[in-house]
Design a protein around this motif. Structure first.
Motif, mmCIF file in Angstrom:
data_model
loop_
_atom_site.group_PDB
_atom_site.id
_atom_site.type_symbol
_atom_site.label_atom_id
_atom_site.label_comp_id
_atom_site.label_asym_id
_atom_site.label_seq_id
_atom_site.Cartn_x
_atom_site.Cartn_y
_atom_site.Cartn_z
ATOM 1 N N ASN A 165 0.804 -1.227 0.000
ATOM 2 C CA ASN A 165 0.000 0.000 0.000
ATOM 3 C C ASN A 165 0.833 1.271 0.000
ATOM 4 O O ASN A 165 0.340 2.339 0.354
ATOM 5 C CB ASN A 165 -0.966 -0.003 1.190
ATOM 6 C CG ASN A 165 -2.056 -1.030 1.018
ATOM 7 O OD1 ASN A 165 -2.605 -1.172 -0.062
ATOM 8 N ND2 ASN A 165 -2.355 -1.763 2.068
ATOM 9 N N PHE A 224 -5.441 -10.565 2.319
ATOM 10 C CA PHE A 224 -6.603 -9.923 1.704
ATOM 11 C C PHE A 224 -6.197 -8.632 0.990
ATOM 12 O O PHE A 224 -6.666 -8.342 -0.108
ATOM 13 C CB PHE A 224 -7.669 -9.619 2.764
ATOM 14 C CG PHE A 224 -7.943 -10.787 3.669
ATOM 15 C CD1 PHE A 224 -8.537 -11.945 3.194
ATOM 16 C CD2 PHE A 224 -7.567 -10.735 4.998
ATOM 17 C CE1 PHE A 224 -8.769 -13.035 4.020
ATOM 18 C CE2 PHE A 224 -7.795 -11.817 5.838
ATOM 19 C CZ PHE A 224 -8.398 -12.971 5.358
ATOM 20 N N ALA A 225 -5.328 -7.850 1.613
ATOM 21 C CA ALA A 225 -4.849 -6.607 1.000
ATOM 22 C C ALA A 225 -4.006 -6.916 -0.238
ATOM 23 O O ALA A 225 -4.119 -6.227 -1.259
ATOM 24 C CB ALA A 225 -4.041 -5.790 2.006
ATOM 25 N N GLN A 226 -3.182 -7.940 -0.151
ATOM 26 C CA GLN A 226 -2.361 -8.340 -1.303
ATOM 27 C C GLN A 226 -3.256 -8.753 -2.470
ATOM 28 O O GLN A 226 -3.021 -8.364 -3.613
ATOM 29 C CB GLN A 226 -1.425 -9.485 -0.921
ATOM 30 C CG GLN A 226 -0.366 -9.103 0.079
ATOM 31 C CD GLN A 226 0.462 -10.306 0.516
ATOM 32 O OE1 GLN A 226 0.000 -11.445 0.518
ATOM 33 N NE2 GLN A 226 1.699 -10.041 0.898
ATOM 34 N N ASP A 227 -4.272 -9.544 -2.184
ATOM 35 C CA ASP A 227 -5.199 -10.017 -3.213
ATOM 36 C C ASP A 227 -5.948 -8.842 -3.842
ATOM 37 O O ASP A 227 -6.082 -8.756 -5.062
ATOM 38 C CB ASP A 227 -6.179 -11.020 -2.600
ATOM 39 C CG ASP A 227 -7.086 -11.666 -3.633
ATOM 40 O OD1 ASP A 227 -6.641 -11.886 -4.783
ATOM 41 O OD2 ASP A 227 -8.239 -11.985 -3.289
ATOM 42 N N GLN A 228 -6.440 -7.920 -3.016
ATOM 43 C CA GLN A 228 -7.173 -6.764 -3.536
ATOM 44 C C GLN A 228 -6.284 -5.918 -4.445
ATOM 45 O O GLN A 228 -6.730 -5.441 -5.487
ATOM 46 C CB GLN A 228 -7.708 -5.913 -2.391
ATOM 47 C CG GLN A 228 -8.860 -6.555 -1.669
ATOM 48 C CD GLN A 228 -9.258 -5.808 -0.406
ATOM 49 O OE1 GLN A 228 -8.528 -4.950 0.081
ATOM 50 N NE2 GLN A 228 -10.415 -6.140 0.139
ATOM 51 N N PHE A 229 -5.020 -5.743 -4.042
ATOM 52 C CA PHE A 229 -4.095 -4.959 -4.862
ATOM 53 C C PHE A 229 -3.919 -5.608 -6.225
ATOM 54 O O PHE A 229 -4.045 -4.946 -7.261
ATOM 55 C CB PHE A 229 -2.741 -4.808 -4.155
ATOM 56 C CG PHE A 229 -1.704 -4.159 -5.017
ATOM 57 C CD1 PHE A 229 -1.681 -2.792 -5.186
ATOM 58 C CD2 PHE A 229 -0.758 -4.925 -5.689
ATOM 59 C CE1 PHE A 229 -0.734 -2.182 -6.007
ATOM 60 C CE2 PHE A 229 0.187 -4.331 -6.511
ATOM 61 C CZ PHE A 229 0.201 -2.959 -6.665
ATOM 62 N N CYS A 230 -3.627 -6.905 -6.245
ATOM 63 C CA CYS A 230 -3.400 -7.591 -7.524
ATOM 64 C C CYS A 230 -4.652 -7.603 -8.389
ATOM 65 O O CYS A 230 -4.571 -7.422 -9.599
ATOM 66 C CB CYS A 230 -2.897 -9.009 -7.288
ATOM 67 S SG CYS A 230 -1.184 -9.057 -6.735
ATOM 68 N N ALA A 231 -5.809 -7.790 -7.774
ATOM 69 C CA ALA A 231 -7.064 -7.782 -8.529
ATOM 70 C C ALA A 231 -7.316 -6.408 -9.142
ATOM 71 O O ALA A 231 -7.668 -6.297 -10.322
ATOM 72 C CB ALA A 231 -8.226 -8.190 -7.630
ATOM 73 N N ALA A 232 -7.112 -5.360 -8.365
ATOM 74 C CA ALA A 232 -7.336 -4.002 -8.862
ATOM 75 C C ALA A 232 -6.365 -3.630 -9.968
ATOM 76 O O ALA A 232 -6.716 -2.888 -10.888
ATOM 77 C CB ALA A 232 -7.230 -2.998 -7.715
#
Length: 166
Positions: A56, A88-96
């Motif tokens: 982040n 969860f934050a890692q996944d959201q970053f990669c998805a975005a």
């Protein structure tokens, strides 16, 4: 310990990176699906360990994007992006960001990876997080390149890391 800076202020890590020519220390890290990953899960592959404080932040995010783009064309190589961020934050970053050429792994449970690789900040505002480092491991598990970035706000030397793979 490494003596580096964070925003120009001197900080220390708990140790030093593994030596070139040594076997890479094993690890237990958490993937975005909450499974546990170890070195054995990547056996037979070259590994680029992209280690950083938090996805982040601007430079950390840039390193993930850059390795996602550049490493996608290198045969038999996996880029492991390692931080203490929650999966969860890692996944959201990669998805975005639409990133699918890197493997996001978290050291949030114990911090043992950071301690074993000598990258955990011992002092300063990021105490407990990982310092910005690159460790390249060949397909037989030998460390072939390391970089401890001297100023945490600087990007790693992508070219030198990837050129170490031949």
């Amino acid at each position: 310990m490494a003596n580096i800076t964070l925003g120009g202020t001197p900080v220390e890590t708990v140790g030093t990176l593994p030596k070139t020519g040594s076997k890479a220390p094993d690890f237990k890290l958490t993937a975005i699906d909450l499974s546990t990953k170890t070195m054995a899960d990547f056996a037979g592959h070259n590994l680029v360990l992209n280690i950083f404080p938090s996805v982040n932040t601007g430079v950390c995010a840039t390193s993930v994007r850059t390795f996602n783009e550049r490493a996608s064309s290198i045969d038999n190589t996996k880029v492991l992006c390692i931080s203490r961020d929650l999966p969860f934050a890692q996944d959201q970053f990669c998805a975005a960001e639409g990133l699918d050429n890197v493997v996001m792994l978290s050291d949030f449970k114990t911090g043992a990876f950071g301690d074993n690789y000598g990258v955990t900040f011992k002092t300063g505002g990021f105490e407990g997080l990982h310092s910005r480092c690159i460790v390249v491991v060949n397909a037989v598990g030998d460390v072939i390149y390391t970089e401890q970035v001297g100023e945490t706000g600087d990007e790693p030397n992508y070219e030198a890391a990837l050129e170490s793979l031949g």
